[in-house]
Design a protein around this motif. Sequence first.
Motif, PDB file in Angstrom:
ATOM      1  N   GLN A 100      12.871  38.832  17.220  1.00 58.02           N
ATOM      2  CA  GLN A 100      13.608  37.767  17.892  1.00 58.02           C
ATOM      3  C   GLN A 100      12.676  36.907  18.741  1.00 58.02           C
ATOM      4  N   PHE A 218      19.760  31.730   6.821  1.00 59.06           N
ATOM      5  CA  PHE A 218      20.516  32.787   7.490  1.00 59.06           C
ATOM      6  C   PHE A 218      21.284  33.627   6.474  1.00 59.06           C
ATOM      7  N   GLN A 220      24.669  35.818   5.664  1.00 60.32           N
ATOM      8  CA  GLN A 220      26.065  35.635   6.082  1.00 60.32           C
ATOM      9  C   GLN A 220      26.940  36.708   5.446  1.00 60.32           C
ATOM     10  N   CYS A 261      23.461  39.420  20.652  1.00 60.26           N
ATOM     11  CA  CYS A 261      23.304  39.987  19.311  1.00 60.26           C
ATOM     12  C   CYS A 261      21.874  39.716  18.847  1.00 60.26           C
ATOM     13  N   ASN A 263      18.723  39.050  16.814  1.00 58.35           N
ATOM     14  CA  ASN A 263      18.431  38.459  15.500  1.00 58.35           C
ATOM     15  C   ASN A 263      19.671  37.945  14.781  1.00 58.35           C
ATOM     16  N   GLU A 264      20.652  37.559  15.544  1.00 58.36           N
ATOM     17  CA  GLU A 264      21.839  36.914  14.989  1.00 58.36           C
ATOM     18  C   GLU A 264      22.245  35.761  15.900  1.00 58.36           C
ATOM     19  N   PHE A 276      28.919  35.428  12.558  1.00 56.49           N
ATOM     20  CA  PHE A 276      27.500  35.729  12.754  1.00 56.49           C
ATOM     21  C   PHE A 276      26.632  35.082  11.677  1.00 56.49           C
ATOM     22  N   ARG A 278      22.835  35.720  10.416  1.00 51.14           N
ATOM     23  CA  ARG A 278      21.743  36.685  10.566  1.00 51.14           C
ATOM     24  C   ARG A 278      20.406  36.014  10.254  1.00 51.14           C
ATOM     25  N   LYS A 279      19.490  36.077  11.198  1.00 47.90           N
ATOM     26  CA  LYS A 279      18.191  35.432  11.023  1.00 47.90           C
ATOM     27  C   LYS A 279      17.396  36.141   9.930  1.00 47.90           C
ATOM     28  N   SER A 280      16.708  35.355   9.116  1.00 43.81           N
ATOM     29  CA  SER A 280      16.071  35.910   7.916  1.00 43.81           C
ATOM     30  C   SER A 280      14.578  36.147   8.068  1.00 43.81           C
ATOM     31  N   ILE A 295      16.480  40.894   5.812  1.00 46.24           N
ATOM     32  CA  ILE A 295      17.500  39.890   5.523  1.00 46.24           C
ATOM     33  C   ILE A 295      16.987  38.903   4.485  1.00 46.24           C
TER      34      ILE A 295
END
Length: 408
Positions: A100, A218, A220, A261, A263-264, A276, A278-280, A295
């Motif tokens: 993050q 991201f 999902q 949250c 990394n989201e 949410f 979600r970071k990739s 991810i």
Amino acid sequence: MKALFFGAGATYDCGMPLVWELTAEIRLWLTPEKLISFNERWVAQGGGWDQDVISYLITLLNNNNLHYENIIGAIEVECSRERDQKKRHDYYAAHGFLLQAVYGLLMERQVKNTHYALGVLEDFFSIKRLAEENKPLWIFSLNHDCIIEMLATKIGIPLKSGFNEEVSILMKSADGKAHKVPFERLSRKSIKENRYDFFKNGEFGINIIKLHGALDIFGQNDELNYLKIKCVENKPESYAHHLQLIDQINQDLVIRDGVVCTNENIYEDEDGKIQFLRKSLLSGAHKFTEKLSQIAPPEFLSLFKGNLNYVDELICIGYSFGDKHIDDQIVEWMSFLKSRRLSIINPGINSCPEKMKHLSGQVDCNPTGAADYFRQISNDKLTAIQKIQRKVRAVARENIKSKLMKNA
């Protein structure tokens, strides 16, 4: 057929950091004192990490022989071999925390340097000639930034990244204000059925595969579909605008609800339900392995391997050959046909990388930077003003790096 391969050095001129530069930023931000302070606050809130985890991370941060990917890789090892359930959980938390931090620092660079990068990208305009001579032009990138997308938009080259749908998602911020954010979408079903949207042979455009995830991609939902930020009104700065908007919505909801949250990014949908993104971003020493989940789409590595087979010359820009899963594919590709060429564009590489010495007859090294390379292959002559601007930017960019490295 030529193709491009981008490493971190490819976008250095545009203000994005090299690995040691980003490591210096992390060390300046995450000092041992700050990490201890964070943990004391987390403990007071009923959480916190085991002291052994804190001590180990401090040891890693204090080891100047390690860059940030080495540090993340070391934490990944502890995640795998720690048998104490609580400590293992805390190592996972530390791993997510570092990812993050990397995402946040890279996004800050992307947003703050947008207008600076757009100026620098004038040096990259000869990429259009490559796109006209190689239809389509494939670009394989390890970078997390949106620089290639900005470049393609700025000079009017259509770009595809495999995503085959367009969607607009309504995101509500903490104050109830609604924002429509445009995305491209790639469903898990499309990936399983190999239904990617790329330019076909003979079509003009850029096909890009971002192998290590990206700021603008991201995950999902539980089935792990993917969203990629879409350009708006052909404005290259819209990528940074929407990255900042998504981040701000997330921050506002975190402040309102008091829940973070890792990394989201969170947002409220039109029904007021929390959703949410979600970071990739993929980093560390164990990419595309079973040691840790990721991810970023693992299938993209197969896309790289498959499409590399159609390439006669791979032009690697700003890559230092430090990722085994990439290097092995390039070596295998060169080994198959003697006619295949690897051109390395990197001011820090003057000779064939050690792992490719047995194929050195197929390797050419050009010790220059990305902006200079694209100027070298351009037919346009620089004006006096452009020459001055380039010199000023080069000095300013080097000063930023030198100052960071010195302070760290």
